[in-house]
Design a protein around this motif. Structure first.
Motif, PDB file in Angstrom:
ATOM      1  N   GLY A  36      17.527  10.180  15.927  1.00  0.00           N
ATOM      2  CA  GLY A  36      18.169  11.474  16.114  1.00  0.00           C
ATOM      3  C   GLY A  36      17.461  12.370  17.085  1.00  0.00           C
ATOM      4  N   PHE A  37      16.184  12.078  17.394  1.00  0.00           N
ATOM      5  CA  PHE A  37      15.453  12.903  18.366  1.00  0.00           C
ATOM      6  C   PHE A  37      15.747  12.334  19.744  1.00  0.00           C
ATOM      7  CE2 PHE A  37      11.051  14.670  19.706  1.00  0.00           C
ATOM      8  CZ  PHE A  37      11.660  15.800  20.219  1.00  0.00           C
ATOM      9  N   ALA A  38      16.848  12.810  20.320  1.00  0.00           N
ATOM     10  CA  ALA A  38      17.342  12.273  21.583  1.00  0.00           C
ATOM     11  C   ALA A  38      17.578  13.417  22.558  1.00  0.00           C
ATOM     12  CB  ALA A  38      18.637  11.495  21.342  1.00  0.00           C
ATOM     13  N   VAL A  39      17.896  13.058  23.782  1.00  0.00           N
ATOM     14  CA  VAL A  39      18.115  14.058  24.823  1.00  0.00           C
ATOM     15  C   VAL A  39      19.191  15.056  24.393  1.00  0.00           C
ATOM     16  CG1 VAL A  39      18.966  14.390  27.181  1.00  0.00           C
ATOM     17  CG2 VAL A  39      17.346  12.547  26.672  1.00  0.00           C
ATOM     18  N   ASN A  40      18.868  16.347  24.531  1.00  0.00           N
ATOM     19  CA  ASN A  40      19.775  17.465  24.243  1.00  0.00           C
ATOM     20  C   ASN A  40      20.232  17.530  22.784  1.00  0.00           C
ATOM     21  OD1 ASN A  40      19.644  18.372  26.890  1.00  0.00           O
ATOM     22  ND2 ASN A  40      21.423  17.190  27.538  1.00  0.00           N
ATOM     23  N   THR A  41      19.457  16.913  21.907  1.00  0.00           N
ATOM     24  CA  THR A  41      19.778  16.919  20.476  1.00  0.00           C
ATOM     25  C   THR A  41      18.653  17.633  19.725  1.00  0.00           C
ATOM     26  OG1 THR A  41      20.961  14.830  20.665  1.00  0.00           O
ATOM     27  CG2 THR A  41      20.259  15.486  18.462  1.00  0.00           C
ATOM     28  N   PRO A  42      18.968  18.597  18.861  1.00  0.00           N
ATOM     29  CA  PRO A  42      17.913  19.379  18.212  1.00  0.00           C
ATOM     30  C   PRO A  42      17.112  18.561  17.199  1.00  0.00           C
ATOM     31  CG  PRO A  42      20.036  19.902  17.228  1.00  0.00           C
ATOM     32  CD  PRO A  42      20.328  19.016  18.416  1.00  0.00           C
ATOM     33  N   TYR A  43      15.833  18.880  17.132  1.00  0.00           N
ATOM     34  CA  TYR A  43      14.947  18.303  16.122  1.00  0.00           C
ATOM     35  C   TYR A  43      13.967  19.397  15.720  1.00  0.00           C
ATOM     36  CZ  TYR A  43      13.643  13.960  13.768  1.00  0.00           C
ATOM     37  OH  TYR A  43      13.463  12.961  12.832  1.00  0.00           O
ATOM     38  N   TRP A  44      13.573  19.384  14.461  1.00  0.00           N
ATOM     39  CA  TRP A  44      12.732  20.456  13.935  1.00  0.00           C
ATOM     40  C   TRP A  44      11.348  19.916  13.569  1.00  0.00           C
ATOM     41  CZ3 TRP A  44      17.878  20.262  13.564  1.00  0.00           C
ATOM     42  CH2 TRP A  44      18.626  21.441  13.732  1.00  0.00           C
ATOM     43  N   PHE A  45      10.344  20.787  13.746  1.00  0.00           N
ATOM     44  CA  PHE A  45       8.972  20.435  13.411  1.00  0.00           C
ATOM     45  C   PHE A  45       8.319  21.600  12.667  1.00  0.00           C
ATOM     46  CE2 PHE A  45      10.217  18.102  17.184  1.00  0.00           C
ATOM     47  CZ  PHE A  45       9.893  16.796  16.831  1.00  0.00           C
ATOM     48  N   ARG A  46       7.376  21.265  11.808  1.00  0.00           N
ATOM     49  CA  ARG A  46       6.669  22.318  11.061  1.00  0.00           C
ATOM     50  C   ARG A  46       5.193  21.972  10.937  1.00  0.00           C
ATOM     51  NH1 ARG A  46       9.337  23.986   5.592  1.00  0.00           N
ATOM     52  NH2 ARG A  46       8.586  21.936   4.859  1.00  0.00           N
ATOM     53  N   ALA A  47       4.351  22.920  11.332  1.00  0.00           N
ATOM     54  CA  ALA A  47       2.905  22.820  11.164  1.00  0.00           C
ATOM     55  C   ALA A  47       2.490  23.840  10.121  1.00  0.00           C
ATOM     56  CB  ALA A  47       2.202  23.103  12.488  1.00  0.00           C
ATOM     57  N   SER A  48       1.659  23.427   9.167  1.00  0.00           N
ATOM     58  CA  SER A  48       1.235  24.363   8.130  1.00  0.00           C
ATOM     59  C   SER A  48      -0.218  24.126   7.756  1.00  0.00           C
ATOM     60  CB  SER A  48       2.128  24.241   6.885  1.00  0.00           C
ATOM     61  OG  SER A  48       2.057  22.943   6.328  1.00  0.00           O
ATOM     62  N   ILE A  49      -0.870  25.207   7.315  1.00  0.00           N
ATOM     63  CA  ILE A  49      -2.255  25.143   6.853  1.00  0.00           C
ATOM     64  C   ILE A  49      -2.374  25.952   5.572  1.00  0.00           C
ATOM     65  CG2 ILE A  49      -4.678  25.504   7.403  1.00  0.00           C
ATOM     66  CD1 ILE A  49      -4.019  25.554  10.307  1.00  0.00           C
ATOM     67  N   ILE A  50      -2.942  25.331   4.541  1.00  0.00           N
ATOM     68  CA  ILE A  50      -3.288  26.029   3.297  1.00  0.00           C
ATOM     69  C   ILE A  50      -4.714  25.625   2.952  1.00  0.00           C
ATOM     70  CG2 ILE A  50      -2.751  26.390   0.863  1.00  0.00           C
ATOM     71  CD1 ILE A  50       0.119  25.540   1.469  1.00  0.00           C
ATOM     72  N   GLY A  51      -5.618  26.595   2.914  1.00  0.00           N
ATOM     73  CA  GLY A  51      -7.013  26.256   2.683  1.00  0.00           C
ATOM     74  C   GLY A  51      -7.521  25.353   3.791  1.00  0.00           C
ATOM     75  N   ASN A  52      -8.078  24.198   3.426  1.00  0.00           N
ATOM     76  CA  ASN A  52      -8.546  23.248   4.435  1.00  0.00           C
ATOM     77  C   ASN A  52      -7.551  22.103   4.643  1.00  0.00           C
ATOM     78  OD1 ASN A  52      -8.922  21.746   2.060  1.00  0.00           O
ATOM     79  ND2 ASN A  52     -10.813  20.796   2.785  1.00  0.00           N
ATOM     80  N   PHE A  53      -6.332  22.268   4.115  1.00  0.00           N
ATOM     81  CA  PHE A  53      -5.330  21.209   4.125  1.00  0.00           C
ATOM     82  C   PHE A  53      -4.304  21.475   5.223  1.00  0.00           C
ATOM     83  CE2 PHE A  53      -1.580  18.912   2.520  1.00  0.00           C
ATOM     84  CZ  PHE A  53      -2.139  17.678   2.236  1.00  0.00           C
ATOM     85  N   LEU A  54      -4.187  20.561   6.196  1.00  0.00           N
ATOM     86  CA  LEU A  54      -3.290  20.686   7.340  1.00  0.00           C
ATOM     87  C   LEU A  54      -2.174  19.662   7.210  1.00  0.00           C
ATOM     88  CD1 LEU A  54      -6.375  21.348   8.196  1.00  0.00           C
ATOM     89  CD2 LEU A  54      -5.506  21.271  10.523  1.00  0.00           C
ATOM     90  N   ARG A  55      -0.935  20.097   7.463  1.00  0.00           N
ATOM     91  CA  ARG A  55       0.210  19.191   7.331  1.00  0.00           C
ATOM     92  C   ARG A  55       1.146  19.355   8.532  1.00  0.00           C
ATOM     93  NH1 ARG A  55       2.574  16.617   3.023  1.00  0.00           N
ATOM     94  NH2 ARG A  55       1.446  17.856   1.490  1.00  0.00           N
ATOM     95  N   PHE A  56       1.681  18.196   8.999  1.00  0.00           N
ATOM     96  CA  PHE A  56       2.641  18.154  10.097  1.00  0.00           C
ATOM     97  C   PHE A  56       3.899  17.460   9.567  1.00  0.00           C
ATOM     98  CE2 PHE A  56       2.012  17.907  15.004  1.00  0.00           C
ATOM     99  CZ  PHE A  56       3.127  18.706  15.188  1.00  0.00           C
ATOM    100  N   GLU A  57       5.073  18.112   9.758  1.00  0.00           N
ATOM    101  CA  GLU A  57       6.323  17.577   9.226  1.00  0.00           C
ATOM    102  C   GLU A  57       7.406  17.594  10.296  1.00  0.00           C
ATOM    103  OE1 GLU A  57       6.816  19.209   4.861  1.00  0.00           O
ATOM    104  OE2 GLU A  57       5.832  20.716   6.123  1.00  0.00           O
ATOM    105  N   SER A  58       8.469  16.826  10.062  1.00  0.00           N
ATOM    106  CA  SER A  58       9.623  16.837  10.955  1.00  0.00           C
ATOM    107  C   SER A  58      10.905  16.826  10.133  1.00  0.00           C
ATOM    108  CB  SER A  58       9.597  15.637  11.903  1.00  0.00           C
ATOM    109  OG  SER A  58       9.820  14.436  11.190  1.00  0.00           O
ATOM    110  N   SER A  59      12.007  17.202  10.795  1.00  0.00           N
ATOM    111  CA  SER A  59      13.295  17.280  10.103  1.00  0.00           C
ATOM    112  C   SER A  59      14.422  17.102  11.104  1.00  0.00           C
ATOM    113  CB  SER A  59      13.425  18.640   9.403  1.00  0.00           C
ATOM    114  OG  SER A  59      14.713  18.814   8.856  1.00  0.00           O
ATOM    115  N   THR A  60      15.494  16.485  10.647  1.00  0.00           N
ATOM    116  CA  THR A  60      16.680  16.342  11.497  1.00  0.00           C
ATOM    117  C   THR A  60      17.610  17.543  11.387  1.00  0.00           C
ATOM    118  OG1 THR A  60      17.853  15.174   9.729  1.00  0.00           O
ATOM    119  CG2 THR A  60      16.629  13.826  11.312  1.00  0.00           C
ATOM    120  N   ASP A  61      17.384  18.408  10.380  1.00  0.00           N
ATOM    121  CA  ASP A  61      18.296  19.529  10.180  1.00  0.00           C
ATOM    122  C   ASP A  61      17.599  20.852   9.859  1.00  0.00           C
ATOM    123  OD1 ASP A  61      17.366  19.038   7.632  1.00  0.00           O
ATOM    124  OD2 ASP A  61      19.320  18.456   6.798  1.00  0.00           O
TER     125      ASP A  61
END
Length: 362
Positions: free
Chosen positions: A181-206
């Motif tokens: 789904g991550f294709a040319v001219n097609t939306p894709y979502w990403f999220r970076a988060s930090i809580i304390g010393n814990f870092l997380r990277f996520e993705s979503s199609t919607d």
């Protein structure tokens, strides 16, 4: 006294109203917990300017109207201008998102469109930025969350540490992954988060249902500001951003009687600031025990903490015999769970005869 409180209340209401008007003028929306850059009030121009975004390098950005996108989006988008590598150290676009205030636990979510396929692209955001970084002009020290498109069409998720050094340090990196789904001219979502010393990277199609792509732990930076980052030595800028949202992740605090922001849970920092005895299982991403709090975990009860536990020198945490501390993170990173403070774990052995012994492990 009542009159004074009323005046203060009216003053706060007026300040809130002024802030709301300012945000409408500046083209993004701000609340106490959330800041949104949607670029809709920024003028379409190449090069362009975005209210609340101060470029920290000599490169430029464009504000473009959406066109030909698979979701029919025709609103304004942020598109980095082309920049070259030759003669420029680690050529990058760095921009301070000045409407996002200094924060400790927070996330940055963004929608992204790529405009070319099978091309290496490097872009993302720096969280907890402070001081002066050494990698490229204008960059701060902090945590870089980079979405790296590969020439194979796959995507690598990277969490880097920006310090005073002229090079970044990799904290964690995923293997190249296909993102359907991550294709040319097609939306894709990403999220970076930090809580304390814990870092997380996520993705979503919607932008609603999220998939965790990468987690890590690090203790270098505890709070700071946010920067847009594009380049990392790559001269291609064939991508666009929309709906960049920063959200404070508020902790929940125990005052000796009750939690002030709901029961602790994964995705939230728990703070214990009064005497506390666990009655079941406390789950949180990070745990701070403050002041003179005396915290007890009885036999058969558990703490399930994804990141670190920090206990003030004047506080204490005790796990009775057969109580459990579970720190089950599968994070990749240079720094493991690093608990601090006065933490006591009690264990009773079974009856021992001569030459018997008991082994315990964690």
């Amino acid at each position: 006294m009542i009159v004074k409180n009323n005046k203060n209340f009216m003053k706060r209401k007026l300040q809130t109203a002024i802030a709301a008007i300012a945000c409408m003028v500046f083209g993004h929306n701000v609340s106490a917990q959330t800041v949104t850059y949607d670029f809709n009030s920024d003028a379409v121009a190449s090069p362009g300017t975005v209210a609340g975004l101060t470029l920290a390098s000599t490169a430029a950005i464009n504000v473009v109207a959406g066109s030909g996108l698979s979701d029919g989006n025709t609103t304004n988008l942020l598109k980095p201008a082309t920049f070259v590598v030759d003669g420029v150290s680690n050529a990058s676009i760095v921009g301070d998102l000045t409407s996002i205030l200094t924060a400790t636990d927070y996330s940055v979510t963004w929608k992204e469109y790529i405009t070319v396929a099978a091309t290496q692209l490097k872009k993302g955001f720096l969280l907890r930025g402070s001081g002066i970084g050494g990698y490229t002009a204008g960059i701060k020290q902090g945590y870089l969350f980079i979405v790296q498109n590969e020439t194979t069409g796959n995507v690598t998720f990277r969490i880097l540490k920006s310090s005073s050094s002229t090079s970044t340090t990799s904290i964690a990196s995923s293997s190249a992954t296909a993102l359907p789904g991550f294709a040319v001219n097609t939306p894709y979502w990403f999220r970076a988060s930090i809580i304390g010393n814990f870092l997380r990277f996520e993705s979503s199609t919607d932008g609603t249902i999220w998939t965790s792509r990468l987690t890590a732990m690090d203790n270098a930076y505890s709070s700071g500001t946010t920067q847009l980052y594009c380049g990392l030595g790559s001269n291609n800028s064939s991508y666009m951003f929309d709906d960049v949202v920063s959200s404070v992740i508020a902790p929940t605090t125990w005052d000796g009687t009750a939690w002030d922001n709901g029961t602790p849970a994964a995705g939230k920092r728990a703070i214990i600031n009064g005497n506390y005895t666990e009655t079941g299982t406390l789950t949180a991403t990070a745990l701070d025990i403050k002041g003179n709090a005396v915290v007890n975990v009885p036999s058969g009860k558990s703490f399930n903490i994804f990141g670190a536990i920090n206990v003030d020198p004047t506080a204490s945490l005790t796990f009775e015999n057969n109580a459990n501390l579970i720190q089950q993170s599968t994070s990749t990173g240079a720094v493991p769970n690093h608990n601090t403070g006065n933490i006591v774990v009690k264990r009773n052995s079974s009856a021992l005869s001569r030459l018997d012994y008991t082994l315990w492990s964690s």
